[in-house]
Design a protein around this motif. Structure first.
Motif, PDB file in Angstrom:
ATOM      1  N   ARG A   1     -36.678 -29.987  26.904  1.00 26.31           N
ATOM      2  CA  ARG A   1     -36.331 -28.624  27.326  1.00 26.31           C
ATOM      3  C   ARG A   1     -37.522 -27.938  27.984  1.00 26.31           C
ATOM      4  NH1 ARG A   1     -31.421 -26.642  25.200  1.00 26.31           N
ATOM      5  NH2 ARG A   1     -30.793 -27.656  23.273  1.00 26.31           N
TER       6      ARG A   1
ATOM      7  N   THR B   1     -36.320 -31.258  37.558  1.00 28.05           N
ATOM      8  CA  THR B   1     -34.961 -30.888  37.957  1.00 28.05           C
ATOM      9  C   THR B   1     -34.074 -32.134  37.915  1.00 28.05           C
ATOM     10  OG1 THR B   1     -35.380 -31.347  40.277  1.00 28.05           O
ATOM     11  CG2 THR B   1     -35.852 -29.097  39.507  1.00 28.05           C
ATOM     12  N   GLU B   2     -32.766 -31.903  37.958  1.00 35.97           N
ATOM     13  CA  GLU B   2     -31.839 -33.042  37.913  1.00 35.97           C
ATOM     14  C   GLU B   2     -32.074 -34.003  39.089  1.00 35.97           C
ATOM     15  OE1 GLU B   2     -27.857 -31.793  36.982  1.00 35.97           O
ATOM     16  OE2 GLU B   2     -27.052 -33.740  37.572  1.00 35.97           O
TER      17      GLU B   2
ATOM     18  N   ASN C   1     -39.648 -29.072  29.895  1.00 25.89           N
ATOM     19  CA  ASN C   1     -39.737 -29.421  31.318  1.00 25.89           C
ATOM     20  C   ASN C   1     -38.488 -29.022  32.097  1.00 25.89           C
ATOM     21  OD1 ASN C   1     -42.285 -30.508  31.072  1.00 25.89           O
ATOM     22  ND2 ASN C   1     -41.528 -32.562  30.621  1.00 25.89           N
ATOM     23  N   THR C   2     -37.319 -29.189  31.481  1.00 26.38           N
ATOM     24  CA  THR C   2     -36.085 -28.924  32.240  1.00 26.38           C
ATOM     25  C   THR C   2     -35.787 -27.424  32.325  1.00 26.38           C
ATOM     26  OG1 THR C   2     -34.751 -29.259  30.245  1.00 26.38           O
ATOM     27  CG2 THR C   2     -35.089 -31.172  31.662  1.00 26.38           C
ATOM     28  N   ASN C   3     -36.148 -26.671  31.294  1.00 25.06           N
ATOM     29  CA  ASN C   3     -35.891 -25.223  31.327  1.00 25.06           C
ATOM     30  C   ASN C   3     -36.842 -24.478  32.259  1.00 25.06           C
ATOM     31  OD1 ASN C   3     -33.831 -25.515  29.549  1.00 25.06           O
ATOM     32  ND2 ASN C   3     -34.843 -24.563  27.797  1.00 25.06           N
ATOM     33  N   THR C   4     -37.999 -25.066  32.484  1.00 30.51           N
ATOM     34  CA  THR C   4     -38.992 -24.392  33.329  1.00 30.51           C
ATOM     35  C   THR C   4     -38.897 -24.842  34.782  1.00 30.51           C
ATOM     36  OG1 THR C   4     -40.570 -26.140  32.814  1.00 30.51           O
ATOM     37  CG2 THR C   4     -40.682 -24.146  31.463  1.00 30.51           C
ATOM     38  N   GLY C   5     -38.056 -25.843  35.054  1.00 29.66           N
ATOM     39  CA  GLY C   5     -37.928 -26.330  36.431  1.00 29.66           C
ATOM     40  C   GLY C   5     -39.007 -27.331  36.801  1.00 29.66           C
ATOM     41  N   LYS C   6     -39.868 -27.699  35.825  1.00 26.18           N
ATOM     42  CA  LYS C   6     -40.866 -28.731  36.123  1.00 26.18           C
ATOM     43  C   LYS C   6     -40.150 -30.040  36.449  1.00 26.18           C
ATOM     44  CE  LYS C   6     -44.986 -30.916  34.215  1.00 26.18           C
ATOM     45  NZ  LYS C   6     -45.947 -30.968  33.115  1.00 26.18           N
TER      46      LYS C   6
ATOM     47  N   TRP D   1     -29.664 -35.316  29.531  1.00 25.97           N
ATOM     48  CA  TRP D   1     -30.292 -35.629  30.826  1.00 25.97           C
ATOM     49  C   TRP D   1     -30.412 -37.137  31.026  1.00 25.97           C
ATOM     50  CZ3 TRP D   1     -33.034 -32.560  34.630  1.00 25.97           C
ATOM     51  CH2 TRP D   1     -32.727 -31.195  34.534  1.00 25.97           C
TER      52      TRP D   1
END
Ligand code: SF4
Length: 219
Positions: free
Chosen positions: A193, A202-203, A195-200, A82
């Motif tokens: 992960r 996003t890119e 934060n990024t896997n939960t959508g907290k 990321w």
């Protein structure tokens, strides 16, 4: 050698935190199955970047099988994917690399450091370990004379950067929020992960932080 190379030599030899020395070496010896052919770094992970950078990025600590394996900060783990992708998109890196330290990645106008230079168990350094490592950040902040913008990745990096600068009380953390101090501070959720896997995170949310930093740097 320039100051950052000399500092990194000292960081890599550091043994101030007995718990982390033990952990980083144990992880390097035991390895993760998928990385069993790797010769793990297993030492403190140095800072990375350009000593006259105008952008400073501050992370928490290397990951056990990321930086502690590859020897370059944020390299070899999902957070690094990321971070380097965002840095590349904003023009702060020549390529979006994240897997190996010999991949030719060069940062542009950017320097990356961490609150703790050794991988901690559960990604959680103890307060005493953060204090042990603080002098390295103090030295970097004194030496990085061109820095105009700081991006702190996560609440712990945010609070400890401000503490190192002598700010008290610590203001409330807000993603992509600008804090008017010198240099300008931007807070960001950490690209972990969790934060990024939960959508907290996003890119587009993460990219917006680096685009904002870019806008604040003239030229
Ligand atoms: S965390 Fe920092 S102070 Fe502690 S052993 Fe590693 S480099 Fe040294």
């Amino acid at each position: 050698m320039d100051w950052s190379q000399r500092l990194n030599v000292r960081i890599v030899r550091c043994e101030r935190c007995p718990r982390l020395v033990k952990w980083r070496e144990e992880v390097a010896r035991d390895k993760k199955r998928e990385f069993r052919n790797w010769d793990y770094w297993g030492k403190p992970v140095p800072s990375f970047g350009v000593p006259n950078a105008r952008l400073l990025v501050i992370g928490l600590a290397p990951a056990a099988h990321g930086g502690n394996r590859t020897g370059r900060v944020f390299t070899g783990d999902s957070s690094g994917r990321w971070l380097f992708r965002a840095l590349h998109k904003a023009g702060f890196a020549n390529q979006p690399s994240w897997e190996r330290r010999d991949d030719g990645l060069k940062l542009r106008d950017c320097y990356i450091t961490a609150v703790c230079h050794c991988a901690p168990p559960d990604n959680k350094p103890l307060p005493v370990e953060i204090e042990n490592c603080r002098p390295y950040m103090v030295e970097e902040l004194q030496r990085l004379r061109n820095v105009k913008v700081v991006i702190a990745l996560g609440q712990i990096a945010f609070a400890n950067y401000l503490k190192t600068c002598g700010v008290s009380p610590i203001p409330e953390f807000g993603h992509n929020q600008i804090y008017e101090c010198t240099p300008t501070l931007i807070a960001s959720y950490h690209p972990s992960r969790q934060n990024t896997n939960t959508g907290k995170l996003t890119e587009p949310m993460f990219d917006a932080v680096f685009a904002r930093a870019k806008k604040l740097l003239p030229g």
